[in-house]
Design a protein around this motif. Structure first.
Motif, PDB file in Angstrom:
ATOM      1  N   GLY A 141      39.285  32.924  47.512  1.00 10.99           N
ATOM      2  CA  GLY A 141      40.359  32.229  46.807  1.00 10.99           C
ATOM      3  C   GLY A 141      41.714  32.500  47.421  1.00 10.99           C
ATOM      4  O   GLY A 141      42.344  31.632  47.986  1.00 10.99           O
ATOM      5  N   CYS A 142      42.151  33.744  47.331  1.00 12.26           N
ATOM      6  CA  CYS A 142      43.523  34.061  47.727  1.00 12.26           C
ATOM      7  C   CYS A 142      43.623  34.654  49.123  1.00 12.26           C
ATOM      8  O   CYS A 142      44.661  34.563  49.762  1.00 12.26           O
ATOM      9  CB  CYS A 142      44.129  35.032  46.718  1.00 12.26           C
ATOM     10  N   GLY A 143      42.589  35.295  49.592  1.00 19.41           N
ATOM     11  CA  GLY A 143      42.621  35.934  50.901  1.00 19.41           C
ATOM     12  C   GLY A 143      43.396  37.235  50.924  1.00 19.41           C
ATOM     13  O   GLY A 143      43.582  37.827  51.983  1.00 19.41           O
ATOM     14  N   THR A 144      43.840  37.707  49.757  1.00 19.56           N
ATOM     15  CA  THR A 144      44.607  38.953  49.686  1.00 19.56           C
ATOM     16  C   THR A 144      43.971  39.988  48.772  1.00 19.56           C
ATOM     17  O   THR A 144      44.551  41.042  48.540  1.00 19.56           O
ATOM     18  CB  THR A 144      46.042  38.679  49.182  1.00 19.56           C
ATOM     19  N   GLY A 195      39.715  38.311  43.280  1.00 18.67           N
ATOM     20  CA  GLY A 195      38.386  38.848  43.012  1.00 18.67           C
ATOM     21  C   GLY A 195      37.228  37.902  43.255  1.00 18.67           C
ATOM     22  O   GLY A 195      36.077  38.290  43.088  1.00 18.67           O
ATOM     23  N   SER A 196      37.499  36.674  43.649  1.00 24.61           N
ATOM     24  CA  SER A 196      36.425  35.692  43.831  1.00 24.61           C
ATOM     25  C   SER A 196      35.455  36.064  44.941  1.00 24.61           C
ATOM     26  O   SER A 196      34.303  35.638  44.926  1.00 24.61           O
ATOM     27  CB  SER A 196      37.012  34.310  44.112  1.00 24.61           C
ATOM     28  N   CYS A 197      35.898  36.853  45.893  1.00 21.60           N
ATOM     29  CA  CYS A 197      35.055  37.206  47.036  1.00 21.60           C
ATOM     30  C   CYS A 197      34.331  38.534  46.846  1.00 21.60           C
ATOM     31  O   CYS A 197      33.776  39.083  47.796  1.00 21.60           O
ATOM     32  CB  CYS A 197      35.905  37.255  48.303  1.00 21.60           C
ATOM     33  N   THR A 198      34.304  39.046  45.625  1.00 25.04           N
ATOM     34  CA  THR A 198      33.701  40.354  45.371  1.00 25.04           C
ATOM     35  C   THR A 198      32.209  40.360  45.688  1.00 25.04           C
ATOM     36  O   THR A 198      31.467  39.480  45.261  1.00 25.04           O
ATOM     37  CB  THR A 198      33.925  40.772  43.906  1.00 25.04           C
ATOM     38  N   CYS A 200      35.479  31.416  40.108  1.00 25.91           N
ATOM     39  CA  CYS A 200      35.626  32.867  39.983  1.00 25.91           C
ATOM     40  C   CYS A 200      34.327  33.558  39.584  1.00 25.91           C
ATOM     41  O   CYS A 200      34.212  34.785  39.685  1.00 25.91           O
ATOM     42  CB  CYS A 200      36.716  33.203  38.968  1.00 25.91           C
ATOM     43  N   THR A 201      33.354  32.798  39.126  1.00 23.25           N
ATOM     44  CA  THR A 201      32.142  33.365  38.522  1.00 23.25           C
ATOM     45  C   THR A 201      31.388  34.326  39.445  1.00 23.25           C
ATOM     46  O   THR A 201      30.984  35.404  38.978  1.00 23.25           O
ATOM     47  CB  THR A 201      31.221  32.237  38.022  1.00 23.25           C
ATOM     48  N   PRO A 202      31.165  34.024  40.722  1.00 28.27           N
ATOM     49  CA  PRO A 202      30.424  34.984  41.548  1.00 28.27           C
ATOM     50  C   PRO A 202      31.079  36.363  41.604  1.00 28.27           C
ATOM     51  O   PRO A 202      30.389  37.379  41.539  1.00 28.27           O
ATOM     52  CB  PRO A 202      30.400  34.325  42.937  1.00 28.27           C
ATOM     53  N   LEU A 220      40.860  36.877  38.672  1.00 31.59           N
ATOM     54  CA  LEU A 220      41.664  35.788  38.133  1.00 31.59           C
ATOM     55  C   LEU A 220      40.765  34.608  37.801  1.00 31.59           C
ATOM     56  O   LEU A 220      39.926  34.212  38.601  1.00 31.59           O
ATOM     57  CB  LEU A 220      42.717  35.331  39.150  1.00 31.59           C
ATOM     58  N   CYS A 221      40.962  34.064  36.613  1.00 35.23           N
ATOM     59  CA  CYS A 221      40.264  32.859  36.179  1.00 35.23           C
ATOM     60  C   CYS A 221      41.316  31.930  35.600  1.00 35.23           C
ATOM     61  O   CYS A 221      42.081  32.324  34.722  1.00 35.23           O
ATOM     62  CB  CYS A 221      39.207  33.183  35.121  1.00 35.23           C
TER      63      CYS A 221
END
Length: 159
Positions: free
Chosen positions: A43-46, A50-53, A106-108, A137-138
């Motif tokens: 999502g944000c790349g920063t 938390g989307s890439c968790t 954001c779910t994953p 973040l959602c």
């Protein structure tokens, strides 16, 4: 100057994988682009959203902040390892039943952080769940249904 590739070996969702990567390749890029595990969202790349968790040796990490070479020798779990469309994981079922997802972007990340939380504590408190959710973040649900879904899993005795 092109950076030389570096060999990495990691276990992703139970499968050992060896590949050569650019030393600056992010773990999220390796997972999504090279291994085609697109459930890991960026999502944000920063690291803020938390989307890439994913789980790295059992601990939740933001894959957009980890270099693939840093994961050499590690065990990675992505959302693809959690349940199937025909046999959802209890966390996924609870999110569906409590309307804890809308767009699903954001779910994953929520699922992977929740998996780690429930591994640490079969019955996490509302406070522990809220603390875990602070790293995500959602923009759709308002978080209440997500927390209610996870509390229902805790009330049922965990996963």
């Amino acid at each position: 100057m092109i950076a030389p590739s570096q060999a990495v070996v990691l276990t992703v969702n139970g499968q050992q994988t060896a590949c050569n990567v650019n030393p600056r390749l992010l773990l999220s890029e390796l997972l999504r682009d090279d291994l085609r595990l697109t459930g890991t969202h960026v999502g944000c790349g920063t690291g803020a959203c938390g989307s890439c968790t994913v789980l790295l040796d059992g601990e939740p990490v933001r894959s957009c902040l980890v270099l693939a070479v840093q994961a050499d020798g590690a065990t990675i779990e992505t959302v693809e390892s959690v349940g199937t469309p025909n046999a959802l994981h209890p966390i996924q079922s609870a999110l569906r039943e409590h309307h804890g997802l809308q767009c699903g972007f954001c779910t994953p990340g929520f699922v992977m952080s929740a998996v780690a939380l429930f591994r640490r504590s079969a019955r996490p408190s509302r406070e522990e769940i809220n603390e875990m959710m602070q790293g995500h973040l959602c923009r759709c649900t308002g978080y209440r249904n997500i927390a209610d879904a996870l509390m229902s899993v805790a009330s049922a005795g965990g996963v």
